[in-house]
Design an enzyme around this catalytic site. Sequence first.
Site, PDB file in Angstrom:
ATOM      1  CG  HIS A 199       1.516  -6.919   1.491  1.00 56.09           C
ATOM      2  ND1 HIS A 199       1.949  -6.897   0.188  1.00 56.09           N
ATOM      3  CD2 HIS A 199       1.117  -8.184   1.749  1.00 56.09           C
ATOM      4  CE1 HIS A 199       1.813  -8.117  -0.328  1.00 56.09           C
ATOM      5  NE2 HIS A 199       1.320  -8.911   0.603  1.00 56.09           N
ATOM      6  NE  ARG A 236       8.275   1.615 -12.344  1.00 55.98           N
ATOM      7  CZ  ARG A 236       8.619   1.661 -13.612  1.00 55.98           C
ATOM      8  NH1 ARG A 236       9.786   1.219 -13.991  1.00 55.98           N
ATOM      9  NH2 ARG A 236       7.811   2.180 -14.502  1.00 55.98           N
TER      10      ARG A 236
HETATM   11  C1  GRF Z   1      -3.185  -1.492  -1.586  1.00 55.54           C
HETATM   12  O1  GRF Z   1      -4.049  -2.565  -1.512  1.00 55.54           O
HETATM   13  C2  GRF Z   1      -1.915  -1.798  -0.879  1.00 55.54           C
HETATM   14  O2  GRF Z   1      -2.062  -2.723   0.120  1.00 55.54           O
HETATM   15  C3  GRF Z   1      -1.069  -2.392  -1.977  1.00 55.54           C
HETATM   16  O3  GRF Z   1      -1.408  -1.635  -3.117  1.00 55.54           O
HETATM   17  C4  GRF Z   1      -2.754  -1.187  -3.003  1.00 55.54           C
HETATM   18  C5  GRF Z   1      -2.760   0.277  -3.308  1.00 55.54           C
HETATM   19  O4  GRF Z   1      -4.041   0.763  -3.486  1.00 55.54           O
HETATM   20  N1  GRF Z   1       0.336  -2.333  -1.637  1.00 55.54           N
HETATM   21  P1  GRF Z   1      -4.310   2.323  -3.676  1.00 55.54           P
HETATM   22  O5  GRF Z   1      -3.532   2.777  -4.910  1.00 55.54           O
HETATM   23  O6  GRF Z   1      -3.875   3.031  -2.449  1.00 55.54           O
HETATM   24  O7  GRF Z   1      -5.797   2.427  -3.889  1.00 55.54           O
END
Ligand code: GRF
Length: 369
Positions: free
Chosen positions: A280, A262
């Site tokens: 990201h 969010r």
């Molecule tokens: C990651 O790939 C991050 O880049 C994106 O959301 C994902 C989160 O993965 N923003 P996790 O919950 O840490 O396994």
Amino acid sequence: MPDDYNPATIADVRRLRDTLDQQGKKLVFTNGCFDLLHAGHVRYLEQARALGDAMVVALNSDQSVRQLKGPDRPLNPEHDRAEVMSALRAVDAVVVFDDERATSLIEAIKPHVYAKGGDYTVESLNRVERNALEAAGTQICILPLVPGRSTTKTINKMQSGESNHAGKGLLRLAVLGSGAGSNLRAIIAAIADNKLKAEIAIALTDQADSGFREIARAAGVPALFVDGGDNSRRLSDAAQKEIFEHLERARIDVVVLAGFMRILKEPVISVYADRIVNVHPSLLPKFKGANAPQLAIDEGEVETGCTVHLVTAEIDGGRILAQAKVPVHIGDTAEKLHARIKVEEHKLLPQVLNEWRELGLPVRGAGVP
Ligand code: GRF
């Protein structure tokens, strides 16, 4: 002092309400943690009491204060808080309740007036609580916040100067996530391996049943849940406020968005400017927003990766701090590619956090409110 003080029961308060009702008088109801009473509380309670003829204060039990405010609170146990509260001239009765919300009490007591303090609006009240108030025919009154007084402020004042994290040079992190939590796990592991000089003060999620929350709990990290509201991409005003308060209470240096789905807005975005970091799964500025691995495949990229960047109001648009490249293989699915990207994220994010100060990035403290 008598040590035989006992808070009121719901039945007591209902009787009080019925008696007032028969006399054409009004019972005011308010609720809160009231952990460390200060002049702001007293003034608020006086104003609330003036809305009717008697007032009941519903006090969050110790367990519900922990749920709402984190593991370091309350400072004072519920029995003491109730006893102190009941000694105030504005207060006629105190009941202790166990839930995070006062909904069931409102349903049971049906007060004439409900007073709420602070920067809430009727719209930003919790919806279930608001529905209960409307069903009970209760008049809702929002009272202005008394400026400059808050329990968090008092606690921070007491702790500044001798705060242990300042001595240890540890970065105090809040990690926010909604999903599997693999980045949270990587941060926890980096701290355990002494590769990241930081401590996770809170792990906060908007998904009650997420892997993220499980990982936090299993590692003994304070795992907080905030109900973000109905829109899965937006946070309700009440949730924005709740998150901000959690960060302030935990005296956070850096907010880490690790798959938090969010969008953070005010007041967090400006108060924590240059202290919020996101990871990201693309080489920004390419493929902002959702489904970045799939977009890289669709675009026929031979290489993608991950980016650690500062968070501003523009989605995935803040200053880039670090990137790592990952090859796209022929026949890759978004899942396979994303898993390969995550391997790099798990190294890059802890690394950037460990170099936070060397990168010239701010922490909480002098100059930072
Ligand atoms: C990651 O790939 C991050 O880049 C994106 O959301 C994902 C989160 O993965 N923003 P996790 O919950 O840490 O396994």
